[in-house]
Design an enzyme around this catalytic site. Structure first.
Site, PDB file in Angstrom:
ATOM      1  N   MET A   1       0.852  -1.182   0.000  1.00 17.90           N
ATOM      2  CA  MET A   1       0.000   0.000   0.000  1.00 17.90           C
ATOM      3  C   MET A   1       0.886   1.230   0.000  1.00 17.90           C
ATOM      4  O   MET A   1       1.743   1.391   0.882  1.00 17.90           O
ATOM      5  CB  MET A   1      -0.936  -0.002   1.218  1.00 17.90           C
ATOM      6  CG  MET A   1      -2.024  -1.065   1.149  1.00 17.90           C
ATOM      7  SD  MET A   1      -3.122  -1.082   2.594  1.00 17.90           S
ATOM      8  CE  MET A   1      -2.073  -1.984   3.771  1.00 17.90           C
TER       9      MET A   1
ATOM     10  N   GLN B   1       6.902  -5.677  -4.559  1.00 18.98           N
ATOM     11  CA  GLN B   1       5.957  -5.642  -5.677  1.00 18.98           C
ATOM     12  C   GLN B   1       6.495  -4.685  -6.734  1.00 18.98           C
ATOM     13  O   GLN B   1       6.883  -3.557  -6.436  1.00 18.98           O
ATOM     14  CB  GLN B   1       4.561  -5.185  -5.253  1.00 18.98           C
ATOM     15  CG  GLN B   1       3.564  -5.329  -6.413  1.00 18.98           C
ATOM     16  CD  GLN B   1       2.168  -4.879  -6.055  1.00 18.98           C
ATOM     17  OE1 GLN B   1       1.919  -3.695  -5.903  1.00 18.98           O
ATOM     18  NE2 GLN B   1       1.244  -5.823  -5.952  1.00 18.98           N
TER      19      GLN B   1
ATOM     20  N   CYS C   1      -3.701  -2.129 -10.307  1.00 19.43           N
ATOM     21  CA  CYS C   1      -3.893  -0.732  -9.931  1.00 19.43           C
ATOM     22  C   CYS C   1      -5.001  -0.092 -10.764  1.00 19.43           C
ATOM     23  O   CYS C   1      -4.949  -0.111 -11.998  1.00 19.43           O
ATOM     24  CB  CYS C   1      -2.598   0.048 -10.117  1.00 19.43           C
ATOM     25  SG  CYS C   1      -2.748   1.793  -9.663  1.00 19.43           S
TER      26      CYS C   1
ATOM     27  N   LYS D   1      -0.502 -10.036  -9.140  1.00 20.24           N
ATOM     28  CA  LYS D   1      -1.769  -9.643  -8.532  1.00 20.24           C
ATOM     29  C   LYS D   1      -2.591  -8.898  -9.567  1.00 20.24           C
ATOM     30  O   LYS D   1      -2.057  -8.064 -10.309  1.00 20.24           O
ATOM     31  CB  LYS D   1      -1.546  -8.765  -7.302  1.00 20.24           C
ATOM     32  CG  LYS D   1      -2.853  -8.433  -6.567  1.00 20.24           C
ATOM     33  CD  LYS D   1      -2.636  -7.535  -5.367  1.00 20.24           C
ATOM     34  CE  LYS D   1      -3.971  -7.233  -4.699  1.00 20.24           C
ATOM     35  NZ  LYS D   1      -3.846  -6.246  -3.603  1.00 20.24           N
TER      36      LYS D   1
ATOM     37  N   ASN E   1      -8.184 -11.678  -2.136  1.00 18.82           N
ATOM     38  CA  ASN E   1      -8.036 -10.328  -1.594  1.00 18.82           C
ATOM     39  C   ASN E   1      -9.368  -9.597  -1.727  1.00 18.82           C
ATOM     40  O   ASN E   1     -10.053  -9.738  -2.732  1.00 18.82           O
ATOM     41  CB  ASN E   1      -6.928  -9.595  -2.355  1.00 18.82           C
ATOM     42  CG  ASN E   1      -6.726  -8.152  -1.921  1.00 18.82           C
ATOM     43  OD1 ASN E   1      -6.585  -7.260  -2.750  1.00 18.82           O
ATOM     44  ND2 ASN E   1      -6.711  -7.891  -0.624  1.00 18.82           N
TER      45      ASN E   1
ATOM     46  N   GLY F   1      -5.114  -6.067   2.889  1.00 18.12           N
ATOM     47  CA  GLY F   1      -4.843  -4.679   2.542  1.00 18.12           C
ATOM     48  C   GLY F   1      -5.392  -3.742   3.586  1.00 18.12           C
ATOM     49  O   GLY F   1      -4.893  -3.652   4.715  1.00 18.12           O
ATOM     50  N   ARG F   2      -6.495  -3.065   3.260  1.00 15.70           N
ATOM     51  CA  ARG F   2      -7.029  -2.007   4.131  1.00 15.70           C
ATOM     52  C   ARG F   2      -7.437  -2.491   5.518  1.00 15.70           C
ATOM     53  O   ARG F   2      -7.489  -1.699   6.457  1.00 15.70           O
ATOM     54  CB  ARG F   2      -8.223  -1.349   3.442  1.00 15.70           C
ATOM     55  CG  ARG F   2      -7.882  -0.596   2.161  1.00 15.70           C
ATOM     56  CD  ARG F   2      -9.154  -0.135   1.449  1.00 15.70           C
ATOM     57  NE  ARG F   2      -9.946  -1.271   0.977  1.00 15.70           N
ATOM     58  CZ  ARG F   2     -11.251  -1.225   0.741  1.00 15.70           C
ATOM     59  NH1 ARG F   2     -11.923  -0.109   0.976  1.00 15.70           N
ATOM     60  NH2 ARG F   2     -11.894  -2.289   0.295  1.00 15.70           N
TER      61      ARG F   2
END
Length: 380
Positions: free
Chosen positions: A26, A79, A110, A152, A213, A237-238
């Site tokens: 992130m 990444q 993205c 990803k 994810n 993630g978040r």
């Protein structure tokens, strides 16, 4: 987690990830300090912020400055973003040869307009031939070093242009060790709900490990995802923003144990202090505390803290000032259970995906000139 669910270590080439938990890169968050903080809570694979292949190859100062790893990171994971097979391959060689990187993940998920409008990120898997060349270049470059390459991606550009099943087949054929799928399209950004069914379909479609994810806010969510999808692991993630102890809870649940009790505000402030300390060690006190400011609202989400204290924490600049402000909070205040299972971080709303003119005319045709998409600056 039901008694029928067995969680096994994730195999990525020579690497074993146990429990099968990966911290998602992130931008502006997953620097070495945050990765160490999470690693202190539980085992897993912790991935550096996204860097660009061109930035690595051209020795961009900002990019190379991001290649800093904590002592607890036994496996250095990065990444990589890129749209040019040559740059991606050369960057893998530099990362493995000069920086001891033991795992490279390639970003094709993205959804940011400045990336997709140039053909990068979540837009790129539509061009199947280019995706294959990039993946093969990375895998070929990584082979002499014995390091695994993963990718990803998202479901696709929007609900009408889905790319994830083709991407999974291409990744497997190219020799990738695994594929991670965020169960949203680029058009969704971070809005709505993640489609875990797409993760299950991908798992049925490929013979390499699949990581799920999207919408994992609690350890119980991760267990449900594995049960629902059959995935081999999860990408977080978040859900860990302001909650690095999520990795402790994940380790417990995946081992069949009951997670520890929810932290009190005093335990949360101790975590905040540790985070700030690690940032100060990484960047220097002034810059580190400035970086810490964005984390304050995530840590205190749902707690009673007072408007003035919150505002002051958002402007903190020294560790001593942080200590003074944290001392004003009630350490015995219980964790706000109403926050459990709720989204954290950015959400936004669906929007049309910006693409290069004529991008969707031919999935198999030669790609447009992607020189502008081969950005040299890292960090998202």
């Amino acid at each position: 987690m039901t008694a029928t669910l067995t969680v096994t270590p994730l195999r990525l080439g020579p690497l074993q990830v146990d429990p099968p938990v990966v911290l998602a890169p992130m931008a502006g968050v997953t620097n070495a300090a945050f990765r160490q903080l999470c690693a202190e809570q539980g085992a897993g694979l912790y991935v550096c912020e996204m860097i660009t292949s061109r930035g690595v190859v051209e020795r961009d100062e900002k990019t190379l400055a991001m290649l800093v790893f904590a002592d607890v990171e036994a496996v250095r994971s990065v990444q990589l973003y890129g749209v040019d097979p040559y740059y991606v391959g050369e960057a893998v060689k530099v990362l493995a040869g000069d920086y001891g990187v033991a795992h490279v993940d390639l970003n094709f998920g993205c959804p940011v307009p400045k990336v997709t409008r140039k053909g990068g990120g979540a837009a790129l898997p539509y061009k199947r031939g280019l995706l294959e060349r990039i993946l093969r270049s990375a895998v070929t470059a990584a082979e002499p070093f014995g390091i695994p390459v993963t990718m990803k991606t998202r479901k696709g550009i929007d609900d009408h242009v889905l790319t994830y099943l083709d991407a999974g087949r291409i990744a497997e054929d190219a020799g990738c060790a695994a594929i991670a799928l965020h169960g949203r399209t680029a058009a969704q950004h971070y809005s709505g709900s993640a489609d875990w069914g797409s993760i299950a379909r991908l798992k049925e479609h490929v013979g390499i490990p699949v990581l799920g994810n999207g919408d994992i806010w609690e350890a119980a969510d991760a267990a449900r995802m594995l049960e629902h999808t059959g995935a081999d692991g999860v990408v977080i993630g978040r859900g860990c923003l302001g909650r690095p102890w999520l990795f402790r809870d994940l380790a417990a649940v995946f081992a069949g144990r009951t997670p520890p009790p929810l932290p009190t505000l005093g335990e949360v402030t101790a975590m905040m202090r540790r985070h700030a300390e690690l940032l100060a060690e990484l960047m220097g006190e002034e810059r580190g505390l400035r970086d810490m400011r964005k984390h304050m609202a995530w840590y205190l989400k749902g707690f009673v803290a007072g408007q003035q204290v919150r505002a002051s924490l958002g402007m903190v600049s020294t560790l001593s000032e942080l200590d003074r402000l944290l001392a004003e909070l009630d350490p015995d205040q219980p964790y706000p259970v109403a926050e459990l299972g709720t989204p954290r971080g950015r959400q936004g709303s669906p929007r049309a995906v910006a693409l290069p003119a004529g991008w969707l005319d031919d999935a198999n045709g030669a790609p447009h000139d992607l020189a502008d998409a081969e950005i040299g600056i890292s960090g998202g």
